[in-house]
Design a protein around this motif. Structure first.
Motif, PDB file in Angstrom:
ATOM      1  N   ARG A 110      18.636 -26.924 -26.100  1.00 17.37           N
ATOM      2  CA  ARG A 110      19.391 -26.638 -25.773  1.00 17.37           C
ATOM      3  C   ARG A 110      20.981 -27.468 -25.957  1.00 17.37           C
ATOM      4  NH1 ARG A 110      16.736 -27.735 -19.917  1.00 17.37           N
ATOM      5  NH2 ARG A 110      14.722 -27.070 -20.622  1.00 17.37           N
ATOM      6  N   ARG A 115      22.198 -24.138 -19.939  1.00 18.03           N
ATOM      7  CA  ARG A 115      21.197 -24.064 -19.819  1.00 18.03           C
ATOM      8  C   ARG A 115      20.728 -22.864 -20.069  1.00 18.03           C
ATOM      9  NH1 ARG A 115      21.253 -27.132 -13.912  1.00 18.03           N
ATOM     10  NH2 ARG A 115      23.332 -28.122 -14.276  1.00 18.03           N
ATOM     11  N   MET A 119      20.673 -17.213 -18.917  1.00 13.57           N
ATOM     12  CA  MET A 119      20.150 -15.921 -18.182  1.00 13.57           C
ATOM     13  C   MET A 119      21.301 -15.136 -17.502  1.00 13.57           C
ATOM     14  SD  MET A 119      18.638 -16.425 -14.337  1.00 13.57           S
ATOM     15  CE  MET A 119      16.430 -17.052 -14.083  1.00 13.57           C
ATOM     16  N   TRP A 121      24.933 -11.859 -18.896  1.00 13.46           N
ATOM     17  CA  TRP A 121      25.428 -10.709 -19.207  1.00 13.46           C
ATOM     18  C   TRP A 121      25.982 -11.749 -21.157  1.00 13.46           C
ATOM     19  CZ3 TRP A 121      24.909  -5.690 -18.386  1.00 13.46           C
ATOM     20  CH2 TRP A 121      24.220  -5.046 -17.354  1.00 13.46           C
ATOM     21  N   VAL A 146      17.118 -12.684 -20.161  1.00 15.95           N
ATOM     22  CA  VAL A 146      16.612 -13.173 -19.799  1.00 15.95           C
ATOM     23  C   VAL A 146      15.523 -14.273 -20.380  1.00 15.95           C
ATOM     24  CG1 VAL A 146      16.299 -11.753 -17.740  1.00 15.95           C
ATOM     25  CG2 VAL A 146      15.578 -14.911 -17.700  1.00 15.95           C
TER      26      VAL A 146
ATOM     27  N   ARG B   3      28.841 -14.956 -19.911  1.00 12.69           N
ATOM     28  CA  ARG B   3      29.604 -14.712 -18.707  1.00 12.69           C
ATOM     29  C   ARG B   3      28.677 -14.778 -17.969  1.00 12.69           C
ATOM     30  NH1 ARG B   3      31.352  -8.680 -17.692  1.00 12.69           N
ATOM     31  NH2 ARG B   3      31.474  -9.192 -15.528  1.00 12.69           N
ATOM     32  N   ARG B   5      27.299 -15.127 -15.042  1.00 15.39           N
ATOM     33  CA  ARG B   5      27.055 -13.953 -13.188  1.00 15.39           C
ATOM     34  C   ARG B   5      28.043 -14.336 -12.211  1.00 15.39           C
ATOM     35  NH1 ARG B   5      21.173 -14.507 -12.760  1.00 15.39           N
ATOM     36  NH2 ARG B   5      21.321 -16.989 -13.467  1.00 15.39           N
ATOM     37  N   GLN B 124      11.374 -16.593 -14.825  1.00 16.70           N
ATOM     38  CA  GLN B 124      12.542 -16.047 -14.550  1.00 16.70           C
ATOM     39  C   GLN B 124      12.326 -14.928 -13.570  1.00 16.70           C
ATOM     40  OE1 GLN B 124      10.068 -14.818 -16.245  1.00 16.70           O
ATOM     41  NE2 GLN B 124      10.351 -13.440 -16.002  1.00 16.70           N
ATOM     42  N   GLY B 168      12.639 -20.651 -11.598  1.00 16.37           N
ATOM     43  CA  GLY B 168      13.150 -20.758 -12.640  1.00 16.37           C
ATOM     44  C   GLY B 168      14.850 -20.767 -12.374  1.00 16.37           C
ATOM     45  N   GLU B 169      15.025 -21.187 -10.846  1.00 18.14           N
ATOM     46  CA  GLU B 169      16.593 -20.654 -10.277  1.00 18.14           C
ATOM     47  C   GLU B 169      16.644 -20.760  -9.949  1.00 18.14           C
ATOM     48  OE1 GLU B 169      20.150 -17.528 -11.396  1.00 18.14           O
ATOM     49  OE2 GLU B 169      18.289 -17.154 -10.687  1.00 18.14           O
ATOM     50  N   ALA B 193      23.049 -28.829  -8.518  1.00 17.73           N
ATOM     51  CA  ALA B 193      23.285 -28.806 -10.115  1.00 17.73           C
ATOM     52  C   ALA B 193      22.075 -29.865 -10.654  1.00 17.73           C
ATOM     53  CB  ALA B 193      24.535 -28.728 -10.718  1.00 17.73           C
ATOM     54  N   ASP B 194      23.270 -31.010 -10.755  1.00 14.52           N
ATOM     55  CA  ASP B 194      23.044 -32.523 -11.093  1.00 14.52           C
ATOM     56  C   ASP B 194      21.412 -32.528 -10.871  1.00 14.52           C
ATOM     57  OD1 ASP B 194      25.155 -32.361 -12.075  1.00 14.52           O
ATOM     58  OD2 ASP B 194      26.204 -33.837 -10.993  1.00 14.52           O
ATOM     59  N   VAL B 196      18.600 -31.000 -11.123  1.00 14.24           N
ATOM     60  CA  VAL B 196      18.394 -29.483 -11.828  1.00 14.24           C
ATOM     61  C   VAL B 196      18.220 -29.448 -13.111  1.00 14.24           C
ATOM     62  CG1 VAL B 196      16.700 -28.793  -9.869  1.00 14.24           C
ATOM     63  CG2 VAL B 196      18.733 -27.641 -10.614  1.00 14.24           C
ATOM     64  N   ASP B 197      17.387 -28.744 -14.549  1.00 16.16           N
ATOM     65  CA  ASP B 197      18.330 -28.327 -15.174  1.00 16.16           C
ATOM     66  C   ASP B 197      17.647 -27.056 -15.122  1.00 16.16           C
ATOM     67  OD1 ASP B 197      15.474 -28.513 -15.973  1.00 16.16           O
ATOM     68  OD2 ASP B 197      15.049 -29.725 -17.908  1.00 16.16           O
ATOM     69  N   PRO B 199      19.098 -22.245 -14.279  1.00 19.00           N
ATOM     70  CA  PRO B 199      20.756 -21.967 -13.686  1.00 19.00           C
ATOM     71  C   PRO B 199      20.353 -22.125 -12.487  1.00 19.00           C
ATOM     72  CG  PRO B 199      19.883 -20.228 -14.954  1.00 19.00           C
ATOM     73  CD  PRO B 199      18.773 -21.640 -14.814  1.00 19.00           C
ATOM     74  N   GLY B 220      29.641 -26.916 -11.334  1.00 18.07           N
ATOM     75  CA  GLY B 220      27.906 -27.170 -12.259  1.00 18.07           C
ATOM     76  C   GLY B 220      27.495 -25.661 -11.889  1.00 18.07           C
TER      77      GLY B 220
END
Lengths: 204, 251
Positions: A110, A115, A119, A121, A146, B3, B5, B124, B168-169, B193-194, B196-197, B199, B220
């Motif tokens: 990390r 994060r 996950m 592009w 991912v 980048r 998403r 995921q 996972g998200e 966002a704060d 969980v860790d 995405p 975040g």
């Protein structure tokens, strides 16, 4: 015909769908007869390393695939956990990998603002620009990743592509007729199309 | 270079795509298979497909249609709507989607489908989604079944429970901002966002590139999702599917 090995993990339809678009027949299969007649093999993988290894071994197909790859020299491409399985094992679990490559799989550290899982592009760098798998990729080629664990190959394994996410690591690896990519070419637009086309038509 | 998403969010009603405002007033915007083909050609980062009637009507996913839509998708696609059992999850993955999005089943108390899906297909592949509205004096309230059934859980506790179960998200949608194109509730995004860790995908209110950028850099979020912005054009909200990856890469 390209055999996509079916051991009940993840989205295999996406792989055959992308292959169909580039004009190649494929079969999602666990049938030894189909694998015997395949001229390319794709080893997919999603989810937990141990689950993938256990499910894959449970098919009983490992010896046949090893024969096809090492005796008949059939090109094989591992995707995501399928690439990780080529190594000796993963920090994610306790199951041994296939051990075809001198390669470990390690947990992504990390780092600030990034994060895990990685996950999304990411742009890749070409570390071995002459390898057939990476021919014709644009300078700005990007792929969908991912994963929470990354490929850490030893010296006997060629690094084809690199990527940066906190650290720089191998996004594509190869040795002889076996290659592996950490990302999902089947879900990476024209970049993935090009890579799969190289695998389907190039000489490994 | 990594980048964030940018994910078009497509709402399914029957066999058509619609766009809502504040989870109401659904307007027909086109054929889903055709729309997904266009987003594929435009090289969208990922797609989210939500059947907005399934949970409310107590039915499961339309697998046949989802398979047809996923077949057009040269990028990852997540599906949500009416998922309450592991068998449905398996069939969805078989139909060609990468991610299953679980909302109402978890909000109404059953985390089992999340943990079973994560054990079989990996975290995921499992997105925990929450629809949130703000109530005067009560703060943020989570609502299941397309916003029609509020639950008592605290927002932070609920999203943490989703992650603990195996998601996972996290996909957070703001009912008050939905379809307004007036910007994200950045305080809401930040709170999730704060908490969980994994995405976090922020949805609800995007109208401009600046909004998307704020959700990432101020809120975040790891990724952003939007509906109206990618299906409407101009003041009169003419339907026009648009998505410019070069422009969106600048956020």
């Amino acid at each position: 015909m390209i055999a996509i090995i079916d051991y009940d993990i993840g989205n295999l339809a996406a792989v055959s769908n992308m292959l169909r678009r580039i004009g190649h027949d494929s079969a999602i299969t666990a049938d030894p007869e189909v694998i015997k007649s395949a001229d390319r093999i794709i080893l997919p993988g999603n989810g937990h390393f141990d689950t993938c290894m256990k499910n894959f071994r449970a098919t009983g197909l490992v010896p046949l695939i090893e024969r096809r790859v090492f005796e008949d020299r059939v090109p094989l491409l591992g995707i995501c956990v399928g690439a990780q399985m080529l190594g000796s094992g993963s920090e994610e679990g306790a199951e041994p990998g296939l051990g075809w490559f001198d390669m470990k799989v390690r947990r992504l550290p990390r780092s600030d603002g990034l994060r895990v899982p990685h996950m999304g592009w990411n742009r890749v760098g070409r570390a071995a620009p002459h390898h057939y798998i990476v021919q014709g990729l644009d300078e700005d080629a990007r792929f969908y990743f991912v994963h929470s664990y990354y490929l850490d190959p030893g010296e006997s394994v060629d690094v084809l592509l690199t990527v940066e996410y906190g650290i720089t690591f191998a996004a594509g690896v190869s040795r002889g007729n076996v290659s592996g990519v950490q990302f999902h070419p089947e879900k990476s637009h024209r970049f993935g199309k090009q890579l799969l086309l190289n695998f389907a038509e190039g000489r490994g | 270079m990594y980048r964030p998403r940018v994910i078009p969010c497509l709402l399914l009603r029957g066999h058509g795509l619609v766009k809502t405002r504040k989870f109401k007033d659904a307007v027909y915007v086109g054929d889903p298979v055709n729309a997904v083909r266009i987003f594929s050609e435009k090289e969208a980062d990922e797609l989210t497909l939500l059947d907005i009637d399934a949970s409310r009507e107590g039915r499961g996913p339309n697998f046949e249609l989802i398979e047809e839509i996923a077949g057009e998708c040269l990028m990852p696609i997540g599906y949500g709507g009416g998922i309450s059992s592991f068998d449905q999850v398996r069939q969805l993955i078989r139909s060609g989607v990468e991610k299953v999005i679980i909302n109402s089943a978890a909000a109404l108390g059953s985390m089992a489908v999340i943990s079973e899906a994560a054990a079989a297909f990996g975290s995921q592949a499992v997105v925990g989604a929450v629809d949130v509205r703000h109530r005067l004096l009560q703060g943020y309230k989570i609502a299941a079944k397309s916003g029609t059934q509020e639950i008592g859980s605290r927002l932070e506790d609920h999203v943490r429970a989703l992650v603990d179960a195996g998601a996972g998200e996290i996909f957070v949608n703001n009912i008050d901002a939905d379809g307004t194109m007036a910007g994200f509730d950045l305080g809401l995004v930040r709170r999730v966002a704060d908490s969980v860790d994994v995405p976090v995908v922020a949805c609800g209110g995007a109208g401009t590139l600046e909004h998307l950028s704020q959700a990432i850099h101020v809120g975040g979020a790891s990724a952003v999702s939007a509906g109206s912005m990618f299906v409407f054009h101009g003041k009169h909200r003419a339907v026009l599917i648009n998505y410019n990856p070069t422009e969106l890469a600048t956020i």
